[in-house]
Write a protein that holds these residues in place. Sequence first.
Motif, PDB file in Angstrom:
ATOM      1  N   LYS A  25      39.978  46.795  42.658  1.00  0.00           N
ATOM      2  CA  LYS A  25      39.927  46.324  43.734  1.00  0.00           C
ATOM      3  C   LYS A  25      38.795  47.241  44.668  1.00  0.00           C
ATOM      4  O   LYS A  25      37.913  46.207  44.993  1.00  0.00           O
ATOM      5  CB  LYS A  25      41.356  46.610  44.926  1.00  0.00           C
ATOM      6  CG  LYS A  25      41.139  46.358  46.360  1.00  0.00           C
ATOM      7  CD  LYS A  25      42.639  46.503  47.051  1.00  0.00           C
ATOM      8  CE  LYS A  25      42.443  45.536  48.274  1.00  0.00           C
ATOM      9  NZ  LYS A  25      43.732  45.646  48.806  1.00  0.00           N
ATOM     10  N   LEU A  28      35.984  45.692  43.501  1.00  0.00           N
ATOM     11  CA  LEU A  28      35.805  43.467  43.723  1.00  0.00           C
ATOM     12  C   LEU A  28      35.224  44.397  45.456  1.00  0.00           C
ATOM     13  O   LEU A  28      33.660  43.931  45.954  1.00  0.00           O
ATOM     14  CB  LEU A  28      36.635  43.131  44.031  1.00  0.00           C
ATOM     15  CG  LEU A  28      36.979  42.768  42.163  1.00  0.00           C
ATOM     16  CD1 LEU A  28      38.607  42.295  42.289  1.00  0.00           C
ATOM     17  CD2 LEU A  28      36.440  42.292  41.750  1.00  0.00           C
ATOM     18  N   VAL A  46      39.525  38.732  47.990  1.00  0.00           N
ATOM     19  CA  VAL A  46      39.613  39.832  46.944  1.00  0.00           C
ATOM     20  C   VAL A  46      41.428  40.119  47.345  1.00  0.00           C
ATOM     21  O   VAL A  46      42.013  40.633  46.097  1.00  0.00           O
ATOM     22  CB  VAL A  46      38.916  41.131  47.597  1.00  0.00           C
ATOM     23  CG1 VAL A  46      39.464  42.652  46.475  1.00  0.00           C
ATOM     24  CG2 VAL A  46      37.611  40.535  47.410  1.00  0.00           C
ATOM     25  N   ASN A  48      44.019  37.786  47.074  1.00  0.00           N
ATOM     26  CA  ASN A  48      44.285  37.055  46.539  1.00  0.00           C
ATOM     27  C   ASN A  48      44.502  37.785  44.958  1.00  0.00           C
ATOM     28  O   ASN A  48      44.790  37.321  44.748  1.00  0.00           O
ATOM     29  CB  ASN A  48      44.509  35.293  47.189  1.00  0.00           C
ATOM     30  CG  ASN A  48      44.415  35.204  48.333  1.00  0.00           C
ATOM     31  OD1 ASN A  48      45.320  36.218  49.185  1.00  0.00           O
ATOM     32  ND2 ASN A  48      43.599  34.487  48.741  1.00  0.00           N
ATOM     33  N   TYR A  49      43.090  37.517  45.281  1.00  0.00           N
ATOM     34  CA  TYR A  49      42.423  38.531  43.213  1.00  0.00           C
ATOM     35  C   TYR A  49      43.743  39.075  42.548  1.00  0.00           C
ATOM     36  O   TYR A  49      44.075  39.653  42.140  1.00  0.00           O
ATOM     37  CB  TYR A  49      41.159  38.839  43.537  1.00  0.00           C
ATOM     38  CG  TYR A  49      40.739  38.763  41.935  1.00  0.00           C
ATOM     39  CD1 TYR A  49      40.351  37.518  41.414  1.00  0.00           C
ATOM     40  CD2 TYR A  49      41.016  39.952  41.201  1.00  0.00           C
ATOM     41  CE1 TYR A  49      39.785  38.058  39.535  1.00  0.00           C
ATOM     42  CE2 TYR A  49      40.573  41.084  39.757  1.00  0.00           C
ATOM     43  CZ  TYR A  49      39.792  39.427  39.245  1.00  0.00           C
ATOM     44  OH  TYR A  49      39.723  39.320  38.326  1.00  0.00           O
ATOM     45  N   TRP A  53      46.124  39.344  39.606  1.00  0.00           N
ATOM     46  CA  TRP A  53      46.056  40.327  39.214  1.00  0.00           C
ATOM     47  C   TRP A  53      47.360  40.322  38.778  1.00  0.00           C
ATOM     48  O   TRP A  53      47.277  41.443  37.672  1.00  0.00           O
ATOM     49  CB  TRP A  53      44.693  41.852  39.774  1.00  0.00           C
ATOM     50  CG  TRP A  53      45.389  42.427  38.531  1.00  0.00           C
ATOM     51  CD1 TRP A  53      43.658  42.609  37.637  1.00  0.00           C
ATOM     52  CD2 TRP A  53      45.568  44.261  38.517  1.00  0.00           C
ATOM     53  NE1 TRP A  53      44.154  43.591  36.849  1.00  0.00           N
ATOM     54  CE2 TRP A  53      44.453  44.471  37.729  1.00  0.00           C
ATOM     55  CE3 TRP A  53      46.526  44.837  39.232  1.00  0.00           C
ATOM     56  CZ2 TRP A  53      45.244  45.979  36.979  1.00  0.00           C
ATOM     57  CZ3 TRP A  53      47.066  45.816  39.133  1.00  0.00           C
ATOM     58  CH2 TRP A  53      45.837  45.834  38.301  1.00  0.00           C
ATOM     59  N   ASN A  94      44.940  33.352  35.241  1.00  0.00           N
ATOM     60  CA  ASN A  94      43.507  33.866  35.478  1.00  0.00           C
ATOM     61  C   ASN A  94      42.904  32.340  35.533  1.00  0.00           C
ATOM     62  O   ASN A  94      41.248  33.000  35.361  1.00  0.00           O
ATOM     63  CB  ASN A  94      43.782  34.115  32.908  1.00  0.00           C
ATOM     64  CG  ASN A  94      42.161  34.894  33.080  1.00  0.00           C
ATOM     65  OD1 ASN A  94      42.656  35.552  33.350  1.00  0.00           O
ATOM     66  ND2 ASN A  94      41.534  34.487  31.661  1.00  0.00           N
ATOM     67  N   GLN A  96      42.307  30.820  37.954  1.00  0.00           N
ATOM     68  CA  GLN A  96      42.448  31.118  39.352  1.00  0.00           C
ATOM     69  C   GLN A  96      41.157  32.042  39.776  1.00  0.00           C
ATOM     70  O   GLN A  96      40.946  32.275  40.464  1.00  0.00           O
ATOM     71  CB  GLN A  96      43.446  31.026  39.950  1.00  0.00           C
ATOM     72  CG  GLN A  96      43.448  30.508  41.438  1.00  0.00           C
ATOM     73  CD  GLN A  96      43.057  29.195  42.111  1.00  0.00           C
ATOM     74  OE1 GLN A  96      42.912  28.366  40.750  1.00  0.00           O
ATOM     75  NE2 GLN A  96      41.488  28.261  42.807  1.00  0.00           N
ATOM     76  N   MET A  97      42.183  33.334  38.934  1.00  0.00           N
ATOM     77  CA  MET A  97      41.393  34.504  39.671  1.00  0.00           C
ATOM     78  C   MET A  97      39.787  34.328  38.610  1.00  0.00           C
ATOM     79  O   MET A  97      39.080  34.615  39.193  1.00  0.00           O
ATOM     80  CB  MET A  97      41.621  35.778  38.301  1.00  0.00           C
ATOM     81  CG  MET A  97      43.136  35.612  38.422  1.00  0.00           C
ATOM     82  SD  MET A  97      44.292  37.018  37.198  1.00  0.00           S
ATOM     83  CE  MET A  97      42.907  38.446  37.602  1.00  0.00           C
ATOM     84  N   ILE A 100      37.749  31.889  41.977  1.00  0.00           N
ATOM     85  CA  ILE A 100      37.488  33.312  42.963  1.00  0.00           C
ATOM     86  C   ILE A 100      36.650  34.211  42.151  1.00  0.00           C
ATOM     87  O   ILE A 100      35.282  33.891  43.353  1.00  0.00           O
ATOM     88  CB  ILE A 100      38.891  34.898  42.976  1.00  0.00           C
ATOM     89  CG1 ILE A 100      39.431  33.514  43.592  1.00  0.00           C
ATOM     90  CG2 ILE A 100      38.673  35.403  44.044  1.00  0.00           C
ATOM     91  CD1 ILE A 100      41.366  33.772  43.814  1.00  0.00           C
ATOM     92  N   LEU A 101      36.100  34.753  41.590  1.00  0.00           N
ATOM     93  CA  LEU A 101      35.330  35.718  41.407  1.00  0.00           C
ATOM     94  C   LEU A 101      34.003  35.061  41.342  1.00  0.00           C
ATOM     95  O   LEU A 101      33.007  35.491  41.564  1.00  0.00           O
ATOM     96  CB  LEU A 101      35.720  35.779  39.542  1.00  0.00           C
ATOM     97  CG  LEU A 101      36.728  37.685  39.620  1.00  0.00           C
ATOM     98  CD1 LEU A 101      36.619  37.450  37.274  1.00  0.00           C
ATOM     99  CD2 LEU A 101      35.974  38.782  40.261  1.00  0.00           C
ATOM    100  N   PRO A 108      33.854  39.939  36.481  1.00  0.00           N
ATOM    101  CA  PRO A 108      35.023  40.925  36.390  1.00  0.00           C
ATOM    102  C   PRO A 108      34.996  42.396  36.701  1.00  0.00           C
ATOM    103  O   PRO A 108      34.075  42.893  35.979  1.00  0.00           O
ATOM    104  CB  PRO A 108      35.370  40.141  35.270  1.00  0.00           C
ATOM    105  CG  PRO A 108      34.195  39.253  35.099  1.00  0.00           C
ATOM    106  CD  PRO A 108      32.990  39.255  35.610  1.00  0.00           C
TER     107      PRO A 108
END
Length: 114
Positions: A25, A28, A46, A48-49, A53, A94, A96-97, A100-101, A108
Amino acid sequence: MPNKKIQLDPKVKKYMRSKSYKTTKTELLDQLERNGTLGKYYADLVDNYMDMWVTLLILSDDIKERGATVEWDNGGGQKGVKKNDSIEQSLKVNAQMLKILDWLNLEPPAKADG
């Protein structure tokens, strides 16, 4: 309406308190700052990410514990074997993650175990 305290699953608590969670976290959020992407909206993404995770780690645990296939029994005499739904769900989480990135233009974080 009274405020109810949310009870987190012990696995969720464990992952959220882990060094890996905090490091990921922080990394990011640091990237956001370096990129000049500031604001609560971006910090919320972040968060949400990080929720995803944790979810991904829990899904991974389930796959390790139960395997790629699981037995089912509907209680009416029907039984069988089906694929573990956690596999498909982990692929979706994964993806969706990664979105976001990509949307935040972040790299990553280094792979960190829970």
